[in-house]
Scaffold this motif. Structure first.
Motif, PDB file in Angstrom:
ATOM      1  N   HIS A   1       0.829  -1.210   0.000  1.00  0.00           N
ATOM      2  CA  HIS A   1       0.000   0.000   0.000  1.00  0.00           C
ATOM      3  C   HIS A   1       0.862   1.259   0.000  1.00  0.00           C
ATOM      4  N   PHE A   2       1.948   1.240   0.750  1.00  0.00           N
ATOM      5  CA  PHE A   2       2.814   2.416   0.806  1.00  0.00           C
ATOM      6  C   PHE A   2       3.488   2.668  -0.545  1.00  0.00           C
ATOM      7  N   ILE A   3       3.977   1.613  -1.185  1.00  0.00           N
ATOM      8  CA  ILE A   3       4.647   1.789  -2.482  1.00  0.00           C
ATOM      9  C   ILE A   3       3.656   2.273  -3.534  1.00  0.00           C
ATOM     10  N   HIS A   4       2.477   1.668  -3.569  1.00  0.00           N
ATOM     11  CA  HIS A   4       1.504   2.039  -4.590  1.00  0.00           C
ATOM     12  C   HIS A   4       0.935   3.435  -4.336  1.00  0.00           C
ATOM     13  N   GLY A   5       0.573   3.712  -3.072  1.00  0.00           N
ATOM     14  CA  GLY A   5      -0.031   5.007  -2.765  1.00  0.00           C
ATOM     15  C   GLY A   5       0.964   6.136  -2.639  1.00  0.00           C
ATOM     16  N   GLY A   6       2.199   5.828  -2.250  1.00  0.00           N
ATOM     17  CA  GLY A   6       3.182   6.885  -2.043  1.00  0.00           C
ATOM     18  C   GLY A   6       4.119   7.126  -3.201  1.00  0.00           C
ATOM     19  N   ILE A   7       4.230   6.159  -4.124  1.00  0.00           N
ATOM     20  CA  ILE A   7       5.195   6.296  -5.224  1.00  0.00           C
ATOM     21  C   ILE A   7       4.511   6.150  -6.581  1.00  0.00           C
TER      22      ILE A   7
ATOM     23  N   ALA B   1      -7.675  -2.621  -2.384  1.00  0.00           N
ATOM     24  CA  ALA B   1      -8.307  -3.931  -2.234  1.00  0.00           C
ATOM     25  C   ALA B   1      -7.632  -4.966  -3.130  1.00  0.00           C
ATOM     26  N   ALA B   2      -7.191  -4.562  -4.323  1.00  0.00           N
ATOM     27  CA  ALA B   2      -6.499  -5.495  -5.211  1.00  0.00           C
ATOM     28  C   ALA B   2      -5.184  -5.960  -4.587  1.00  0.00           C
ATOM     29  N   ILE B   3      -4.436  -5.036  -3.960  1.00  0.00           N
ATOM     30  CA  ILE B   3      -3.189  -5.423  -3.275  1.00  0.00           C
ATOM     31  C   ILE B   3      -3.497  -6.390  -2.130  1.00  0.00           C
ATOM     32  N   PHE B   4      -4.499  -6.066  -1.358  1.00  0.00           N
ATOM     33  CA  PHE B   4      -4.875  -6.888  -0.207  1.00  0.00           C
ATOM     34  C   PHE B   4      -5.305  -8.289  -0.649  1.00  0.00           C
ATOM     35  N   GLN B   5      -6.090  -8.388  -1.707  1.00  0.00           N
ATOM     36  CA  GLN B   5      -6.593  -9.681  -2.158  1.00  0.00           C
ATOM     37  C   GLN B   5      -5.487 -10.546  -2.766  1.00  0.00           C
ATOM     38  N   CYS B   6      -4.644  -9.930  -3.601  1.00  0.00           N
ATOM     39  CA  CYS B   6      -3.563 -10.712  -4.218  1.00  0.00           C
ATOM     40  C   CYS B   6      -2.555 -11.170  -3.174  1.00  0.00           C
ATOM     41  N   MET B   7      -2.240 -10.286  -2.223  1.00  0.00           N
ATOM     42  CA  MET B   7      -1.317 -10.688  -1.164  1.00  0.00           C
ATOM     43  C   MET B   7      -1.910 -11.811  -0.330  1.00  0.00           C
ATOM     44  N   ALA B   8      -3.203 -11.763  -0.058  1.00  0.00           N
ATOM     45  CA  ALA B   8      -3.844 -12.827   0.713  1.00  0.00           C
ATOM     46  C   ALA B   8      -3.824 -14.142  -0.048  1.00  0.00           C
TER      47      ALA B   8
ATOM     48  N   ILE C   1      -7.051 -14.286   7.544  1.00  0.00           N
ATOM     49  CA  ILE C   1      -7.148 -12.969   6.911  1.00  0.00           C
ATOM     50  C   ILE C   1      -8.124 -12.087   7.692  1.00  0.00           C
ATOM     51  N   LEU C   2      -9.212 -12.699   8.156  1.00  0.00           N
ATOM     52  CA  LEU C   2     -10.187 -11.929   8.930  1.00  0.00           C
ATOM     53  C   LEU C   2      -9.595 -11.423  10.242  1.00  0.00           C
ATOM     54  N   ALA C   3      -8.611 -12.165  10.787  1.00  0.00           N
ATOM     55  CA  ALA C   3      -8.043 -11.767  12.065  1.00  0.00           C
ATOM     56  C   ALA C   3      -7.286 -10.450  11.972  1.00  0.00           C
ATOM     57  N   VAL C   4      -6.623 -10.219  10.858  1.00  0.00           N
ATOM     58  CA  VAL C   4      -5.827  -8.991  10.710  1.00  0.00           C
ATOM     59  C   VAL C   4      -6.485  -8.016   9.736  1.00  0.00           C
ATOM     60  N   ASP C   5      -7.701  -8.312   9.337  1.00  0.00           N
ATOM     61  CA  ASP C   5      -8.350  -7.429   8.366  1.00  0.00           C
ATOM     62  C   ASP C   5      -8.567  -6.026   8.938  1.00  0.00           C
ATOM     63  N   TRP C   6      -8.818  -5.923  10.229  1.00  0.00           N
ATOM     64  CA  TRP C   6      -9.077  -4.610  10.825  1.00  0.00           C
ATOM     65  C   TRP C   6      -7.838  -3.719  10.775  1.00  0.00           C
ATOM     66  N   ILE C   7      -6.639  -4.331  10.684  1.00  0.00           N
ATOM     67  CA  ILE C   7      -5.406  -3.539  10.567  1.00  0.00           C
ATOM     68  C   ILE C   7      -5.146  -3.177   9.111  1.00  0.00           C
ATOM     69  N   VAL C   8      -5.147  -4.188   8.246  1.00  0.00           N
ATOM     70  CA  VAL C   8      -4.783  -3.973   6.837  1.00  0.00           C
ATOM     71  C   VAL C   8      -5.862  -3.192   6.100  1.00  0.00           C
TER      72      VAL C   8
END
Length: 610
Positions: free
Chosen positions: A383-389, A460-467, A526-533
């Protein structure tokens, strides 16, 4: 210089400040007519500055006079909103130096006033960021009190009110803004901007998916995580039910065309499965899953977006008959934005209790982070690379403007996205801030941002592919090229239909896992850490929408300027050719004759035509 001194009348003051006084005729030339468009005041008395500039024809003052008179039309006059203003360079310089001297004496007061002005202009941003920090402190302080579930619900009550208010204005905001936006753009602009927006959304989502898969293979978050202590993590017991990929895409198309618009405001169509036992002729029993349609709770935002766009285009085609309804939607939209402005002042309070209650709810954050730390780190890094760069580079390449200055005006919607984890709930504040702080045309923002909040899900695409890569490594499955391609395409397509609500992307992960043949049992991790990511996911989602609106606004302004330049060139050519009657059309010649007739009556009208 002589002209500027003559214009001030020797008083040394700054002419035109507080009153609009045109320049007098050049000194030393009493019989000379003033330039076209300048009005000569009734009194023509010259001050000391004029007498100093006048003299014999061969003197230095006369040469300065001739030089100044030859440069009068170019630099001697400044036209402002209040009329022609003649400025004195020396007087302005003296005023600036005097102001600098005074500023040295009252520097402390000036800095204090500057601080107050900054806080007044950015009060909402400061309060929102302070609300996030206060929420973290509140959650850390209350966490040791061992609150019961009922007490945690009471603690989250102010944050729940914020979410309910934001969701209340989503429906009128999306429908009215899309109808008015589509009706305000002509068909050619609508098609061109829509094509650019679709290309931008698809391109950035594909880039995000590819980045997530690459980071997954480099960091390998699922390696060594097979021995996770699931009961100790406090994970949910049941994973969301799996659904076939074909049925998922068919549901997407069905939701584009809702059978009932009123029901689409609070219900959406999903495919569920009914298990049927069949007896064969040999006596064996077979279990068959039959797809059955069902309506579940949740706004069908895709169907509402498509209907609003088509309705706006239809009203535009009606012409004068549709103007009343267009004005109604415009007024409704403006009234909704007023409501959004009032709601935004409650955002800092709601965010504080949302963040605090979420921290209190987690059972063992340390164990969770240490067990799934690599997955959390890989997702947030993507997320940082995509959103920040990547996204700022795309904005800079398209507009040649500083993207971070553009993003600086959107701190409030980013903080709202971080706290609420909902792209749809962030939409009202995003529209308000991008128009007021960044000057984006309201026709562009209210047309593209509701669509982007629905179909553009880079985070969401980053989150889903990483998962998906994480679960594959968790099960010791080596992904081949075909499976990687399936992940990229499925994540890009399924992100279009992902709900803009908290944890909306988890259901689409099941589609990706089903497409590449992986079990869905590990979705509880994935649901356990979804509130963070999910917080950084939502921030990247809304950032992609905002930068897309900025790019479209720049391209629209550029196209408008090019059209105005073409019209100016055509107009200048027509006026120049009209001097020769045999080389121009009778229409242009007739226009020139009318302008000549009016110019003999009033010199100022001739100046305006030229």
């Amino acid at each position: 210089m002589a002209l500027r001194q003559a214009a001030t009348g020797g008083g040394g003051g700054c002419a035109g400040r507080g009153r609009s006084e045109p320049p007098r005729s050049a000194p030393g030339r009493a019989g000379a007519a003033p330039p076209l468009g300048w009005r000569v005041p009734p009194s023509s008395g010259a001050g000391s500055g004029r007498r100093a500039a006048s003299g014999p024809p061969g003197s230095e003052g006369a040469s300065v006079e001739r030089a100044a008179s030859s440069m009068e039309p170019a630099g001697g006059v400044e036209k402002g909103d209040s009329g022609e203003k003649a400025g004195n360079g020396h007087a302005e310089g003296a005023e600036e130096s005097g102001g600098a001297g005074g500023g040295g004496g009252g520097g402390g007061g000036g800095r204090l006033r500057g601080c107050r002005g900054f806080l007044r202009r950015n009060a909402l941003v400061v309060l929102t960021v302070s609300g996030v920090v206060a929420g973290v402190a509140l959650g850390a302080a209350v966490r040791g009190a061992a609150l019961s579930p009922a007490q945690v619900a009471y603690l989250a009550f102010p944050g729940e009110l914020l979410l309910r208010m934001l969701r209340m204005v989503i429906l009128p905001l999306v429908v009215c803004s899309l109808v008015s936006g589509a009706a305000s753009l002509d068909t050619r602009s609508l098609g061109r901007l829509g094509g650019i927006a679709v290309a931008y959304f698809l391109g950035t989502t594909l880039l995000a998916s590819g980045l997530a898969v690459a980071l997954g293979f480099i960091i390998r978050p699922g390696a060594g995580a097979a021995a996770l202590n699931t009961p100790g993590l406090g994970l949910p017991g049941a994973a969301p039910p799996s659904k076939k990929t074909v049925d998922s895409f068919l549901d997407l198309v069905r939701n584009l065309f809702p059978a009932n618009l009123v029901a689409a405001a609070f219900r959406t169509y999903v495919t569920e499965y009914k298990t049927v036992l069949r007896n064969t002729t040999s006596g064996n029993v077979t279990v068959e899953k039959i797809p059955v349609g069902n309506e579940i709770e949740g706004m069908n935002i895709l169907g509402l977006v498509l209907f609003a766009l088509v309705l706006g285009v239809a009203l535009k085609k009606l012409g004068r008959e549709g103007e009343d309804l267009i004005r109604f939607f415009n007024s409704f939209n403006e009234a909704t934005m007023v409501l959004v402005t009032w709601i935004m002042w409650y955002v800092p309070i709601g965010i504080m209790f949302l963040v605090g209650s979420k921290i209190v709810e987690m059972e063992d954050i340390v164990l969770l982070v240490t067990s799934l730390g690599k997955y959390i780190f890989a997702s947030i890094l993507g997320h940082f690379i995509h959103g920040g760069i990547i996204l700022p580079l795309i904005y800079f390449a398209s507009t040649r403007q500083n993207p971070y200055r553009f993003l600086l005006g959107l701190i409030t919607p980013f903080a709202t996205a971080f706290a609420t984890c909902s792209s749809s709930a962030t939409l009202p504040s995003m529209i308000k801030c991008i128009e007021e702080n960044n000057g984006v045309d309201h026709r562009i923002s209210r047309f593209i941002l509701p669509i982007g909040a629905t179909v553009n899900m880079d985070g969401a695409a980053i989150f889903q592919c990483m998962a998906a890569v994480f679960i594959a490594q968790l099960n010791n499955v080596d992904l081949n090229a075909g499976q990687i391609f399936t992940i990229l395409v499925t994540a890009t397509a399924s992100s279009v239909g992902a709900a803009g609500v908290p944890a909306g992307g988890v259901l689409t992960i099941a589609i990706i896992l089903e497409a590449i043949g992986l079990p869905t049992n590990d979705l509880s991790l994935i649901l356990a850490v979804d509130w963070i990511v999910d917080r950084t996911t939502t921030v990247v989602n809304v950032e992609g929408d905002a930068l897309g609106a900025g790019i479209l606004n720049y391209l629209n302004e550029k196209d408008k300027k090019e059209k105005e330049q073409e019209l100016k060139e055509v107009s200048v050519e027509a006026v120049a050719n009209s001097k020769s009657e045999e080389e121009t059309s009778p229409l242009v010649t007739h226009k020139n004759q009318v302008s000549n007739a009016t110019s003999t009556a009033d010199p100022e009208s001739k100046e305006s035509v030229l």
